[in-house]
Design an enzyme around this catalytic site. Structure first.
Site, PDB file in Angstrom:
ATOM      1  N   ARG A  52      11.085 -25.731  35.885  1.00 20.55           N
ATOM      2  CA  ARG A  52      11.354 -24.969  36.743  1.00 20.55           C
ATOM      3  C   ARG A  52      11.347 -25.174  38.531  1.00 20.55           C
ATOM      4  O   ARG A  52      11.575 -26.941  38.270  1.00 20.55           O
ATOM      5  CB  ARG A  52       9.244 -24.829  36.930  1.00 20.55           C
ATOM      6  CG  ARG A  52       9.075 -23.378  36.124  1.00 20.55           C
ATOM      7  CD  ARG A  52       7.293 -22.929  35.807  1.00 20.55           C
ATOM      8  NE  ARG A  52       6.444 -24.396  35.946  1.00 20.55           N
ATOM      9  CZ  ARG A  52       5.865 -24.670  37.018  1.00 20.55           C
ATOM     10  NH1 ARG A  52       5.894 -24.422  38.302  1.00 20.55           N
ATOM     11  NH2 ARG A  52       5.329 -25.717  36.585  1.00 20.55           N
TER      12      ARG A  52
ATOM     13  N   LYS B 215       6.543 -17.625  33.582  1.00 16.84           N
ATOM     14  CA  LYS B 215       5.703 -17.516  34.797  1.00 16.84           C
ATOM     15  C   LYS B 215       5.879 -16.701  35.801  1.00 16.84           C
ATOM     16  O   LYS B 215       4.997 -16.647  36.809  1.00 16.84           O
ATOM     17  CB  LYS B 215       5.810 -19.087  35.461  1.00 16.84           C
ATOM     18  CG  LYS B 215       5.570 -20.696  34.588  1.00 16.84           C
ATOM     19  CD  LYS B 215       4.321 -20.610  34.376  1.00 16.84           C
ATOM     20  CE  LYS B 215       3.438 -21.666  33.860  1.00 16.84           C
ATOM     21  NZ  LYS B 215       3.645 -21.891  31.892  1.00 16.84           N
TER      22      LYS B 215
ATOM     23  N   HIS C 104      -4.893 -20.349  33.684  1.00 16.48           N
ATOM     24  CA  HIS C 104      -3.553 -21.052  33.074  1.00 16.48           C
ATOM     25  C   HIS C 104      -4.202 -21.528  32.274  1.00 16.48           C
ATOM     26  O   HIS C 104      -4.741 -23.492  32.843  1.00 16.48           O
ATOM     27  CB  HIS C 104      -3.170 -22.023  34.104  1.00 16.48           C
ATOM     28  CG  HIS C 104      -2.134 -22.454  33.829  1.00 16.48           C
ATOM     29  ND1 HIS C 104      -1.316 -24.175  34.520  1.00 16.48           N
ATOM     30  CD2 HIS C 104      -1.085 -22.185  32.924  1.00 16.48           C
ATOM     31  CE1 HIS C 104      -0.427 -24.062  33.534  1.00 16.48           C
ATOM     32  NE2 HIS C 104       0.168 -23.773  32.798  1.00 16.48           N
TER      33      HIS C 104
ATOM     34  N   SER D 185       0.455 -28.624  33.013  1.00  9.65           N
ATOM     35  CA  SER D 185       1.746 -29.037  32.242  1.00  9.65           C
ATOM     36  C   SER D 185       1.678 -30.420  31.525  1.00  9.65           C
ATOM     37  O   SER D 185       1.077 -31.274  32.378  1.00  9.65           O
ATOM     38  CB  SER D 185       3.509 -29.075  32.347  1.00  9.65           C
ATOM     39  OG  SER D 185       4.020 -28.723  32.367  1.00  9.65           O
TER      40      SER D 185
ATOM     41  N   LYS E 219      -2.321 -28.079  26.247  1.00  6.67           N
ATOM     42  CA  LYS E 219      -3.214 -26.543  26.091  1.00  6.67           C
ATOM     43  C   LYS E 219      -2.768 -26.101  25.009  1.00  6.67           C
ATOM     44  O   LYS E 219      -3.478 -25.326  23.615  1.00  6.67           O
ATOM     45  CB  LYS E 219      -2.478 -25.780  27.286  1.00  6.67           C
ATOM     46  CG  LYS E 219      -3.353 -26.166  28.344  1.00  6.67           C
ATOM     47  CD  LYS E 219      -3.239 -24.499  29.377  1.00  6.67           C
ATOM     48  CE  LYS E 219      -1.444 -24.644  30.035  1.00  6.67           C
ATOM     49  NZ  LYS E 219      -0.940 -26.622  30.404  1.00  6.67           N
ATOM     50  N   THR E 220      -1.383 -26.320  24.404  1.00  9.98           N
ATOM     51  CA  THR E 220       0.110 -25.836  23.190  1.00  9.98           C
ATOM     52  C   THR E 220      -1.233 -26.495  22.030  1.00  9.98           C
ATOM     53  O   THR E 220      -1.487 -26.311  21.269  1.00  9.98           O
ATOM     54  CB  THR E 220       0.867 -25.785  23.794  1.00  9.98           C
ATOM     55  OG1 THR E 220       1.325 -24.787  24.881  1.00  9.98           O
ATOM     56  CG2 THR E 220       2.005 -25.360  22.878  1.00  9.98           C
TER      57      THR E 220
ATOM     58  N   ASP F 290      -1.730 -20.267  26.599  1.00 13.21           N
ATOM     59  CA  ASP F 290      -0.640 -20.229  28.075  1.00 13.21           C
ATOM     60  C   ASP F 290      -1.363 -19.778  29.445  1.00 13.21           C
ATOM     61  O   ASP F 290      -1.836 -20.378  31.073  1.00 13.21           O
ATOM     62  CB  ASP F 290       0.686 -20.674  28.537  1.00 13.21           C
ATOM     63  CG  ASP F 290       1.106 -21.445  29.385  1.00 13.21           C
ATOM     64  OD1 ASP F 290       0.620 -22.321  30.075  1.00 13.21           O
ATOM     65  OD2 ASP F 290       1.710 -20.928  30.343  1.00 13.21           O
TER      66      ASP F 290
ATOM     67  N   ARG G 121      11.935 -27.611  24.086  1.00 13.78           N
ATOM     68  CA  ARG G 121      11.354 -26.442  24.612  1.00 13.78           C
ATOM     69  C   ARG G 121      11.319 -25.516  22.952  1.00 13.78           C
ATOM     70  O   ARG G 121      13.064 -25.557  22.655  1.00 13.78           O
ATOM     71  CB  ARG G 121      10.946 -26.043  25.596  1.00 13.78           C
ATOM     72  CG  ARG G 121      10.616 -26.181  26.638  1.00 13.78           C
ATOM     73  CD  ARG G 121       8.993 -25.935  26.432  1.00 13.78           C
ATOM     74  NE  ARG G 121       8.123 -26.403  28.415  1.00 13.78           N
ATOM     75  CZ  ARG G 121       6.897 -26.351  28.156  1.00 13.78           C
ATOM     76  NH1 ARG G 121       6.182 -26.018  27.715  1.00 13.78           N
ATOM     77  NH2 ARG G 121       6.064 -27.552  29.747  1.00 13.78           N
TER      78      ARG G 121
HETATM   79  P1  ATP Z   1       2.618 -26.656  29.316  1.00 12.29           P
HETATM   80  O1  ATP Z   1       2.150 -26.239  30.670  1.00 12.29           O
HETATM   81  O2  ATP Z   1       4.073 -27.469  30.042  1.00 12.29           O
HETATM   82  O3  ATP Z   1       3.373 -25.706  28.479  1.00 12.29           O
HETATM   83  P2  ATP Z   1       0.673 -28.138  27.880  1.00 12.29           P
HETATM   84  O4  ATP Z   1      -0.690 -28.260  28.352  1.00 12.29           O
HETATM   85  O5  ATP Z   1       0.634 -26.725  26.671  1.00 12.29           O
HETATM   86  O6  ATP Z   1       1.865 -28.098  28.874  1.00 12.29           O
HETATM   87  P3  ATP Z   1       1.798 -28.850  25.634  1.00 12.29           P
HETATM   88  O7  ATP Z   1       2.752 -28.625  24.851  1.00 12.29           O
HETATM   89  O8  ATP Z   1       0.184 -29.673  24.459  1.00 12.29           O
HETATM   90  O9  ATP Z   1       0.755 -29.164  27.369  1.00 12.29           O
HETATM   91  O10 ATP Z   1       2.034 -31.126  25.358  1.00 12.29           O
HETATM   92  C1  ATP Z   1       0.968 -31.890  25.495  1.00 12.29           C
HETATM   93  C2  ATP Z   1       1.889 -33.529  25.132  1.00 12.29           C
HETATM   94  O11 ATP Z   1       1.271 -34.173  24.660  1.00 12.29           O
HETATM   95  C3  ATP Z   1       2.022 -32.673  23.602  1.00 12.29           C
HETATM   96  O12 ATP Z   1       3.850 -33.398  22.901  1.00 12.29           O
HETATM   97  C4  ATP Z   1       1.135 -33.616  22.715  1.00 12.29           C
HETATM   98  O13 ATP Z   1       1.472 -34.328  21.257  1.00 12.29           O
HETATM   99  C5  ATP Z   1       1.112 -34.544  23.246  1.00 12.29           C
HETATM  100  N1  ATP Z   1      -0.444 -35.740  23.460  1.00 12.29           N
HETATM  101  C6  ATP Z   1      -0.223 -36.928  22.822  1.00 12.29           C
HETATM  102  N2  ATP Z   1      -1.409 -37.670  22.599  1.00 12.29           N
HETATM  103  C7  ATP Z   1      -2.311 -36.648  23.204  1.00 12.29           C
HETATM  104  C8  ATP Z   1      -3.774 -36.143  22.689  1.00 12.29           C
HETATM  105  N3  ATP Z   1      -4.884 -36.752  22.424  1.00 12.29           N
HETATM  106  N4  ATP Z   1      -3.647 -34.768  23.131  1.00 12.29           N
HETATM  107  C9  ATP Z   1      -2.978 -33.559  23.663  1.00 12.29           C
HETATM  108  N5  ATP Z   1      -2.062 -33.531  23.523  1.00 12.29           N
HETATM  109  C10 ATP Z   1      -1.275 -35.023  23.252  1.00 12.29           C
HETATM  110 MN    MN Z   2       1.541 -25.495  27.291  1.00 13.78          MN
END
Ligand code: ATP
Ligand code: MN
Length: 532
Positions: free
Chosen positions: A60, A200, A219, A239, A243-244, A258, A324
């Protein structure tokens, strides 16, 4: 020429967009894939995924996002966080963008944002790129064929990556622009092809509109116990905090990854699809997300692949760390088909602490939850920029400052009210470093995080002993069967405990310094929960 399906009374012409080439309305997924391939916007990957690259911008552009400053929003927008654009500059930008698209073909997707019909917004997405049409069709919620015939676009988002803005003429900063106009209910996006800007923008709109109706916009990801939508949980986080990853848990039903609302009836997904990170994606730890990268229609963004075998290189960071994939929720086997859940029983705040100070899980009082919500702490790991050897802490209020048009207290108060009304349990979860800071320690194992979360959500954590953390004041479980007890006390995981204490003090100082800005706006109990 009109191609596809559209409410005949609401074509682009009726919105004052004329002189363009063929307009493809509401094409379905295979047709969008075909258009994207014909235009050489991407490559058909293994399993039928669409492999796309965005060029210059692979993330972004928050500094190029503007809100049009008009009388009706003058007193409600948080101007310290949202750059203003003059109405005249917006008018010029719009005129020039519409001039630019003359003769060009466009794609229109009419979609719902919001699984709860009473709170949803009906959005028309107009895109230059067919693959953006496919992306947003995955991400939002698709009306039925019948509903399309009478679809009334409330908001219109026009995304033209080939259009370059002119700061002198358009009141923007660079030739990239994302301009939101709440009076005209229009968003204009130029000179960036990063697909995330589309979703977004919609999120920012809802974050503005919903609080006025007493609905909290969040969020966060969300899931519920299998077969029990009333047993729901939300996971806030910036980020990269998980979350995902964590919402797609094998023992829970995924609501969304999200963006969600919390109304008088419970929670609802704004979206109908997910946008997952794919860097180092492990088929063992995240099998369902991995599988989507080889599924027909999934949009794979900025991943490098072998030209002959089309094998995706999950470890390749040469285009970006922010690789992504985008897919509809039904690509995940245990996803909700309503997008709805009850009032969350658990409110989880995810943080990725690269200092290695925060425990893997902590129980928060409602006031402490408010403190962490307003703080919005996480850290970006070092390594991608030359010369950066220290972890980069960030405080982004409400776990999403770039998407919050209103002041943080507006969201804070709404969340606090809802947590108290519903008696939700609150947790802070560190998915970041353990055993030392970035460079010395290691990332928290996903398995341990999942085990602790499962225990928190199913109630089994309630039965264990907790200690009070001397630095942060929250409660931390002492032991849990199946989880290495040492992990629960981060100080113990450090070889040099004096170094841990010094690092903890450093982090607390950062929290305190950052939180000062909210002190004039918050209640006494949250002030009392302030650490340091
Ligand atoms: P965005 O808002 O950008 O979508 P997000 O909060 O959804 O971000 P994720 O896509 O879930 O974030 O990314 C978490 C990353 O961290 C993933 O690549 C995941 O494999 C890695 N990771 C490593 N250890 C952990 C953990 N203990 N818990 C969660 N994720 C982990
Ligand atoms: Mn996400």
């Amino acid at each position: 020429m009109i191609i596809g399906r559209v409410n005949p009374n609401r074509t682009l012409e009726t919105q004052g967009i004329s002189g363009v080439g063929s307009v493809y309305y509401n094409l379905i997924e295979p047709a969008l894939v075909e258009q994207a391939l014909q235009r050489k916007e991407g490559t058909l990957g293994r399993g039928g995924a669409l492999l796309c690259q965005t060029g210059q911008f692979t993330g972004r552009s928050p500094k190029d996002k503007f809100v049009v400053r008009t009388a009706s929003v003058e007193n409600t927008i948080w101007w310290e966080n949202n750059a203003p654009m003059a109405p005249e500059a917006f008018a010029q930008l719009k005129a020039d963008m519409l001039e630019h698209v003359k003769g060009r073909e466009l794609f229109v997707q009419d979609l719902y944002a919001g699984a709860d019909a009473t709170h949803r917004v009906d959005v028309r997405m107009v895109t230059e790129l067919a693959w953006h049409g496919l992306f947003i069709r995955h991400l939002l919620r698709r009306p039925s064929a019948e509903e399309l015939q009478s679809f009334e676009p409330e908001w219109t988002i026009i995304n033209v990556p080939s259009f370059k803005a002119d700061p002198a003429k358009h009141g923007c900063r660079t030739d990239t622009v994302i301009a939101l106009n709440f009076d005209e209910k229009t968003v204009l996006i130029g000179n960036t092809a990063y697909a995330g800007e589309n979703k977004k923008s919609v999120f920012t709109i809802l974050n503005y509109l919903l609080p006025e109706k007493g609905v909290m916009a969040m969020h966060c990801s969300a899931n519920h116990a299998i077969g029990k939508p009333e047993d729901a949980a939300v996971f806030f986080g910036l980020s990269g905090t998980g979350k995902t990853t964590l919402s797609a848990a094998p023992d829970r039903t995924l609501i969304g990854d999200d963006e969600h609302g919390w109304s008088e009836r419970g929670i609802f997904n704004f979206e109908g699809g997910c946008y997952a990170k794919t860097i180092d994606l492990s088929p063992e730890a995240e099998p369902e997300i991995y599988a989507t990268t080889h599924r027909f229609g999934t949009v794979v963004e900025n991943m490098v692949y072998d030209a002959d075998t089309l094998e995706l290189d999950f470890a390749n960071r040469s285009l970006t760390e922010n690789t992504r994939c985008a897919y509809p929720l039904d690509a995940i086997s245990n996803a909700s088909d309503t997008g709805l859940g009850g009032h969350p029983k658990h409110v989880v705040m995810l943080t990725c602490d690269a200092f290695g100070v925060l425990p893997p899980i902590a129980r928060l009082s409602p006031a402490q939850a408010m403190y962490h919500f307003l703080s919005g702490f996480t850290s970006k790991a070092a390594g991608t920029e030359r010369g950066i050897t220290e972890p980069q802490p960030t405080f982004s209020t409400c776990f999403g400052a770039p998407f919050m048009p209103r002041r943080p207290e507006v969201y804070g108060k709404l969340l606090q009210e809802k947590i108290l009304e519903q008696g939700a349990s609150c947790w802070l979860v560190n998915t970041g470093w353990t055993g030392g800071a970035y460079g010395t320690g290691k990332r928290m194992p996903i398995k341990a995080t999942r085990a602790l979360l499962s225990a928190a959500l199913d109630g089994s954590l309630d039965g264990v002993e907790f200690r009070k953390d001397p630095n942060f004041g929250f409660e931390v479980p002492v032991a849990l069967p199946g989880v290495d007890a040492q992990l629960l006390n981060p100080r113990e995981t450090w070889e040099d405990q004096a170094a841990y204490d010094a690092q903890a003090r450093k982090l607390i100082d950062m929290f305190t310094k950052n939180f000062g800005q909210y002190l004039p706006f918050i209640d006494e109990d949250v002030k009392a929960a302030a650490i340091g």
